[in-house]
Design a protein around this motif. Structure first.
Motif, PDB file in Angstrom:
ATOM      1  N   TYR A 149      15.507  -5.532  13.808  1.00 42.43           N
ATOM      2  CA  TYR A 149      15.578  -5.382  12.249  1.00 42.43           C
ATOM      3  C   TYR A 149      16.474  -6.298  11.671  1.00 42.43           C
ATOM      4  CZ  TYR A 149      14.873  -3.006   8.018  1.00 42.43           C
ATOM      5  OH  TYR A 149      14.934  -2.574   6.612  1.00 42.43           O
TER       6      TYR A 149
ATOM      7  N   THR B   3       0.707  -1.196   0.061  1.00 48.43           N
ATOM      8  CA  THR B   3      -0.057  -0.150  -0.101  1.00 48.43           C
ATOM      9  C   THR B   3       1.099   1.223   0.072  1.00 48.43           C
ATOM     10  OG1 THR B   3      -0.218  -0.175   2.190  1.00 48.43           O
ATOM     11  CG2 THR B   3      -1.972  -1.154   1.180  1.00 48.43           C
TER      12      THR B   3
ATOM     13  N   ASN C  22       7.642  -8.222   1.161  1.00 50.15           N
ATOM     14  CA  ASN C  22       8.008  -6.759   1.261  1.00 50.15           C
ATOM     15  C   ASN C  22       7.943  -5.993   2.500  1.00 50.15           C
ATOM     16  OD1 ASN C  22       8.870  -4.078  -0.017  1.00 50.15           O
ATOM     17  ND2 ASN C  22       6.596  -3.769   0.508  1.00 50.15           N
TER      18      ASN C  22
ATOM     19  N   VAL D 287      16.528   3.765   0.723  1.00 49.57           N
ATOM     20  CA  VAL D 287      15.645   3.941  -0.349  1.00 49.57           C
ATOM     21  C   VAL D 287      14.745   5.135   0.247  1.00 49.57           C
ATOM     22  CG1 VAL D 287      13.940   2.963  -1.929  1.00 49.57           C
ATOM     23  CG2 VAL D 287      15.394   1.389  -0.841  1.00 49.57           C
TER      24      VAL D 287
ATOM     25  N   ILE E 139       8.072   0.843  -1.266  1.00 47.99           N
ATOM     26  CA  ILE E 139       8.672  -0.167  -2.295  1.00 47.99           C
ATOM     27  C   ILE E 139       7.642  -1.171  -2.975  1.00 47.99           C
ATOM     28  CG2 ILE E 139      10.367  -2.027  -2.249  1.00 47.99           C
ATOM     29  CD1 ILE E 139      12.125  -0.522  -0.258  1.00 47.99           C
TER      30      ILE E 139
ATOM     31  N   PHE F 109      -1.812  -1.991   5.218  1.00 50.62           N
ATOM     32  CA  PHE F 109      -2.479  -1.133   5.949  1.00 50.62           C
ATOM     33  C   PHE F 109      -2.547   0.201   5.047  1.00 50.62           C
ATOM     34  CE2 PHE F 109      -0.419  -3.223   9.628  1.00 50.62           C
ATOM     35  CZ  PHE F 109      -1.391  -4.225   9.677  1.00 50.62           C
TER      36      PHE F 109
ATOM     37  N   THR G 118      11.563   6.364   1.232  1.00 46.81           N
ATOM     38  CA  THR G 118      10.108   5.911   1.500  1.00 46.81           C
ATOM     39  C   THR G 118       9.877   6.431   2.871  1.00 46.81           C
ATOM     40  OG1 THR G 118      10.713   3.993   2.587  1.00 46.81           O
ATOM     41  CG2 THR G 118      10.594   3.806   0.170  1.00 46.81           C
TER      42      THR G 118
END
Ligand code: NAD
Length: 260
Positions: free
Chosen positions: A155, A13, A90, A188, A16, A36, A190
């Motif tokens: 992470y 949604t 992803n 990246v 990436i 989401f 985002t």
């Protein structure tokens, strides 16, 4: 080879995932979305993809922390669009804190979303791919699947885990037409990293632009963020027949981060 195939892309949604969804749709692939967002945002995304690329879409709002929801996402997507040919794992979240102060629930959530969900989607889609003797699973790991940074224990653990999951599962199906690979991006541009840049800007009382340069300079030698479209191109290549012998790899796209 891609027109008419079916892709399921988790966390599509935004960022990436959404970019990959559009790129695959542009190749004639029907798109299973997840992630989401407000209902009106989801229907706008679906309309845009359907109208622009003339492919079918389906949305499933599974919370990937919940195993049974992951299973029903795969089942319902296959029912709506056909068996899944391309799976892009992803969805991912980040939380920054020292291990000593890291909330235990947060650690478990990151492992569940960033790692266990990818195991479950793989488990449930692989039989469909093996039936056709063609499939592509692409796990969006990170440079943090290969190297670490401070205050990102959950992470980094999850992303190292997903690189391991990629290798192990790729070997299990190495003799078949199914390939499983990981992609390891550096920074990246985002929402996920905008939040981190804004936190730095607030902490050091500097502008967003200055904070962005500082963040990039620390790790990414090119001092240039990866563009989401560039990742979409790499993933589309991994889906192509030219990539049929790329198995169990962890492709970096990181402006030189892991070359140091
Ligand atoms: P993003 O925050 O823009 O997108 C994350 C997506 O995951 C969203 O669609 C969100 O709704 C979804 N999501 C979050 N929790 C979920 C849950 N419990 N269930 C279902 N969906 C959920 O982030 P992004 O930057 O596009 O990140 C996508 C992937 O790329 C992540 O795995 C991230 O770790 C990885 N990555 C990002 C960067 C970067 O610099 N942005 C670098 C390396 C790797």
């Amino acid at each position: 080879n891609l027109p008419g195939k079916v892709a399921l892309i988790t966390g599509s949604t935004s960022g990436i995932g959404l970019s990959v969804a559009k790129k695959l749709a542009s190749q004639g692939v029907h798109i299973g979305l997840n992630g989401f967002a407000k209902p009106e945002e989801i229907s706008a995304i679906r309309k845009e993809i359907e109208n622009q690329f003339k492919v079918k879409t389906f949305y499933h709002g599974a919370d990937l922390k919940e195993g049974p929801q992951v299973k029903s996402m795969v089942q319902e997507t296959s029912k709506a669009l056909g068996n899944v040919d391309i799976l892009v794992n992803n969805a991912g979240i980040q939380y920054i804190e020292s291990a000593v102060n890291f909330p235990e629930q947060k650690f478990n959530d990151i492992i569940a979303i960033n790692l266990t969900a990818a195991f479950l989607t793989t488990k449930y889609t692989l039989p469909q791919m093996l039936d056709k003797n063609w499939g592509r699973i692409i796990n969006i790991a990170s440079v943090h699947g290969l190297v670490a940074s401070v205050n990102k224990c959950a992470y980094v653990a999850a992303k190292h885990g997903i690189v391991g999951l990629t290798k192990a599962t790729a070997l299990e199906v190495a003799k078949t037409g199914v390939t499983i690979n990981a992609v390891c991006p550096g920074w990246v541009m985002t929402k996920l990293i905008e939040t981190q840049i804004q936190q730095r800007a607030d902490q050091y009382k500097i502008s967003f632009e200055e904070a962005q340069i500082k963040l990039l300079e620390e790790k990414q030698p090119s001092v240039t963020p990866v563009q989401i479209e560039q990742l979409g191109d790499l993933i589309t290549f991994l889906c192509s027949d030219s990539a049929s012998q790329i198995k169990g790899s962890a492709y970096t796209m990181d402006g030189g981060w892991t070359a140091q």
